[in-house]
Design a protein around this motif. Structure first.
Motif, PDB file in Angstrom:
ATOM      1  N   ASP A 163       2.271 -21.115 -21.786  1.00  0.00           N
ATOM      2  CA  ASP A 163       1.516 -22.313 -22.166  1.00  0.00           C
ATOM      3  C   ASP A 163       2.366 -23.264 -23.004  1.00  0.00           C
ATOM      4  O   ASP A 163       2.330 -24.485 -22.811  1.00  0.00           O
ATOM      5  CB  ASP A 163       0.250 -21.929 -22.934  1.00  0.00           C
ATOM      6  CG  ASP A 163      -0.787 -21.252 -22.060  1.00  0.00           C
ATOM      7  OD1 ASP A 163      -0.669 -21.313 -20.823  1.00  0.00           O
ATOM      8  OD2 ASP A 163      -1.716 -20.639 -22.630  1.00  0.00           O
ATOM      9  N   ALA A 164       3.134 -22.721 -23.945  1.00  0.00           N
ATOM     10  CA  ALA A 164       4.005 -23.556 -24.773  1.00  0.00           C
ATOM     11  C   ALA A 164       5.051 -24.258 -23.911  1.00  0.00           C
ATOM     12  O   ALA A 164       5.332 -25.449 -24.104  1.00  0.00           O
ATOM     13  CB  ALA A 164       4.682 -22.706 -25.852  1.00  0.00           C
ATOM     14  N   GLY A 165       5.623 -23.533 -22.964  1.00  0.00           N
ATOM     15  CA  GLY A 165       6.604 -24.134 -22.069  1.00  0.00           C
ATOM     16  C   GLY A 165       6.006 -25.231 -21.208  1.00  0.00           C
ATOM     17  O   GLY A 165       6.619 -26.284 -21.016  1.00  0.00           O
ATOM     18  N   ALA A 166       4.807 -24.999 -20.697  1.00  0.00           N
ATOM     19  CA  ALA A 166       4.153 -26.011 -19.858  1.00  0.00           C
ATOM     20  C   ALA A 166       3.817 -27.258 -20.669  1.00  0.00           C
ATOM     21  O   ALA A 166       4.007 -28.382 -20.202  1.00  0.00           O
ATOM     22  CB  ALA A 166       2.893 -25.429 -19.229  1.00  0.00           C
ATOM     23  N   LEU A 167       3.333 -27.062 -21.902  1.00  0.00           N
ATOM     24  CA  LEU A 167       3.033 -28.222 -22.744  1.00  0.00           C
ATOM     25  C   LEU A 167       4.288 -29.007 -23.086  1.00  0.00           C
ATOM     26  O   LEU A 167       4.285 -30.240 -23.088  1.00  0.00           O
ATOM     27  CB  LEU A 167       2.325 -27.764 -24.021  1.00  0.00           C
ATOM     28  CG  LEU A 167       0.877 -27.330 -23.849  1.00  0.00           C
ATOM     29  CD1 LEU A 167       0.351 -26.694 -25.136  1.00  0.00           C
ATOM     30  CD2 LEU A 167       0.008 -28.506 -23.453  1.00  0.00           C
ATOM     31  N   ALA A 168       5.384 -28.308 -23.372  1.00  0.00           N
ATOM     32  CA  ALA A 168       6.645 -28.990 -23.678  1.00  0.00           C
ATOM     33  C   ALA A 168       7.148 -29.770 -22.468  1.00  0.00           C
ATOM     34  O   ALA A 168       7.623 -30.906 -22.603  1.00  0.00           O
ATOM     35  CB  ALA A 168       7.687 -27.981 -24.136  1.00  0.00           C
ATOM     36  N   ALA A 169       7.045 -29.190 -21.292  1.00  0.00           N
ATOM     37  CA  ALA A 169       7.497 -29.880 -20.082  1.00  0.00           C
ATOM     38  C   ALA A 169       6.630 -31.108 -19.797  1.00  0.00           C
ATOM     39  O   ALA A 169       7.152 -32.168 -19.435  1.00  0.00           O
ATOM     40  CB  ALA A 169       7.468 -28.931 -18.893  1.00  0.00           C
ATOM     41  N   MET A 170       5.340 -30.977 -19.978  1.00  0.00           N
ATOM     42  CA  MET A 170       4.455 -32.124 -19.733  1.00  0.00           C
ATOM     43  C   MET A 170       4.701 -33.234 -20.746  1.00  0.00           C
ATOM     44  O   MET A 170       4.672 -34.411 -20.403  1.00  0.00           O
ATOM     45  CB  MET A 170       2.991 -31.698 -19.745  1.00  0.00           C
ATOM     46  CG  MET A 170       2.549 -31.034 -18.466  1.00  0.00           C
ATOM     47  SD  MET A 170       2.962 -31.927 -16.947  1.00  0.00           S
ATOM     48  CE  MET A 170       2.057 -33.429 -17.124  1.00  0.00           C
ATOM     49  N   GLU A 171       4.949 -32.870 -21.992  1.00  0.00           N
ATOM     50  CA  GLU A 171       5.250 -33.898 -22.994  1.00  0.00           C
ATOM     51  C   GLU A 171       6.546 -34.624 -22.629  1.00  0.00           C
ATOM     52  O   GLU A 171       6.651 -35.835 -22.778  1.00  0.00           O
ATOM     53  CB  GLU A 171       5.373 -33.272 -24.382  1.00  0.00           C
ATOM     54  CG  GLU A 171       5.558 -34.300 -25.472  1.00  0.00           C
ATOM     55  CD  GLU A 171       5.521 -33.702 -26.853  1.00  0.00           C
ATOM     56  OE1 GLU A 171       6.286 -34.169 -27.698  1.00  0.00           O
ATOM     57  OE2 GLU A 171       4.732 -32.776 -27.074  1.00  0.00           O
ATOM     58  N   SER A 172       7.512 -33.875 -22.143  1.00  0.00           N
ATOM     59  CA  SER A 172       8.768 -34.480 -21.716  1.00  0.00           C
ATOM     60  C   SER A 172       8.561 -35.419 -20.530  1.00  0.00           C
ATOM     61  O   SER A 172       9.181 -36.481 -20.460  1.00  0.00           O
ATOM     62  CB  SER A 172       9.773 -33.390 -21.355  1.00  0.00           C
ATOM     63  OG  SER A 172      10.989 -33.952 -20.932  1.00  0.00           O
ATOM     64  N   THR A 173       7.691 -35.058 -19.604  1.00  0.00           N
ATOM     65  CA  THR A 173       7.433 -35.938 -18.458  1.00  0.00           C
ATOM     66  C   THR A 173       6.642 -37.179 -18.868  1.00  0.00           C
ATOM     67  O   THR A 173       6.731 -38.198 -18.200  1.00  0.00           O
ATOM     68  CB  THR A 173       6.688 -35.209 -17.322  1.00  0.00           C
ATOM     69  OG1 THR A 173       5.453 -34.718 -17.814  1.00  0.00           O
ATOM     70  CG2 THR A 173       7.523 -34.089 -16.755  1.00  0.00           C
ATOM     71  N   LEU A 174       5.901 -37.094 -19.960  1.00  0.00           N
ATOM     72  CA  LEU A 174       5.210 -38.295 -20.448  1.00  0.00           C
ATOM     73  C   LEU A 174       6.211 -39.290 -21.012  1.00  0.00           C
ATOM     74  O   LEU A 174       6.017 -40.502 -20.916  1.00  0.00           O
ATOM     75  CB  LEU A 174       4.180 -37.924 -21.519  1.00  0.00           C
ATOM     76  CG  LEU A 174       2.938 -37.198 -21.030  1.00  0.00           C
ATOM     77  CD1 LEU A 174       2.071 -36.783 -22.205  1.00  0.00           C
ATOM     78  CD2 LEU A 174       2.151 -38.065 -20.069  1.00  0.00           C
ATOM     79  N   ILE A 175       7.291 -38.784 -21.602  1.00  0.00           N
ATOM     80  CA  ILE A 175       8.320 -39.663 -22.154  1.00  0.00           C
ATOM     81  C   ILE A 175       9.123 -40.307 -21.028  1.00  0.00           C
ATOM     82  O   ILE A 175       9.373 -41.510 -21.027  1.00  0.00           O
ATOM     83  CB  ILE A 175       9.244 -38.870 -23.113  1.00  0.00           C
ATOM     84  CG1 ILE A 175       8.430 -38.404 -24.321  1.00  0.00           C
ATOM     85  CG2 ILE A 175      10.446 -39.696 -23.543  1.00  0.00           C
ATOM     86  CD1 ILE A 175       9.132 -37.392 -25.188  1.00  0.00           C
ATOM     87  N   ASP A 176       9.565 -39.502 -20.050  1.00  0.00           N
ATOM     88  CA  ASP A 176      10.337 -40.010 -18.911  1.00  0.00           C
ATOM     89  C   ASP A 176       9.927 -39.234 -17.660  1.00  0.00           C
ATOM     90  O   ASP A 176      10.449 -38.151 -17.404  1.00  0.00           O
ATOM     91  CB  ASP A 176      11.836 -39.859 -19.178  1.00  0.00           C
ATOM     92  CG  ASP A 176      12.684 -40.472 -18.069  1.00  0.00           C
ATOM     93  OD1 ASP A 176      12.121 -41.042 -17.111  1.00  0.00           O
ATOM     94  OD2 ASP A 176      13.925 -40.375 -18.169  1.00  0.00           O
TER      95      ASP A 176
END
Length: 136
Positions: free
Chosen positions: A44-57
């Protein structure tokens, strides 16, 4: 002397054997379920980090993948940090129906001891039955 003397000893021995086997099941399953919950938290932490990164770029999937791997590695499973070889990061995937329209989603899987992974979980009492490790 009564012939029944000592009969209770056999019953107590059988009851202790049964309780020991039940305790073994409880302890080993406790390790399994605690590790499974820790692996889910890491994913879950990894998925949230990846989604936050995709929101940035949204176009930089490499950064999203790296963010997921970094956050999964920060969440140990049964005291052992998860290595990049013990996780899969899939992005983008089609989101399940009813979860946000045209957005893309991320899937992160964390493994311990499954096929191709050697970092198995320990067992305490199951080794008495020939089981030497367990996987999640």
């Amino acid at each position: 002397m009564r012939p029944e003397r000592g009969a209770i000893l056999i019953m107590v021995a059988l009851a202790l054997l049964g309780l020991t086997l039940f305790s073994a099941f409880v302890v080993d399953q406790g390790i399994f379920y605690a590790s499974r919950r820790q692996a889910q938290n890491a994913a879950d932490a990894g998925a949230l980090a990846a989604m936050e990164s995709t929101l940035i770029d949204p176009s930089d999937q490499t950064a999203a993948r790296q963010a997921a791997v970094a956050f999964v590695a920060r969440n140990p499973v049964w005291g052992q940090a998860t290595q990049p070889a013990d996780m899969t990061v899939t992005l983008p995937i089609t989101c399940p129906p009813g979860t946000g329209g045209g957005l893309s989603c991320v899937k992160v899987d964390v493994f311990r001891g499954t096929t191709g992974h050697t970092n198995t979980l320990p067992v305490v009492f199951a080794s008495l039955a020939g089981i030497t490790s367990q996987a999640i």
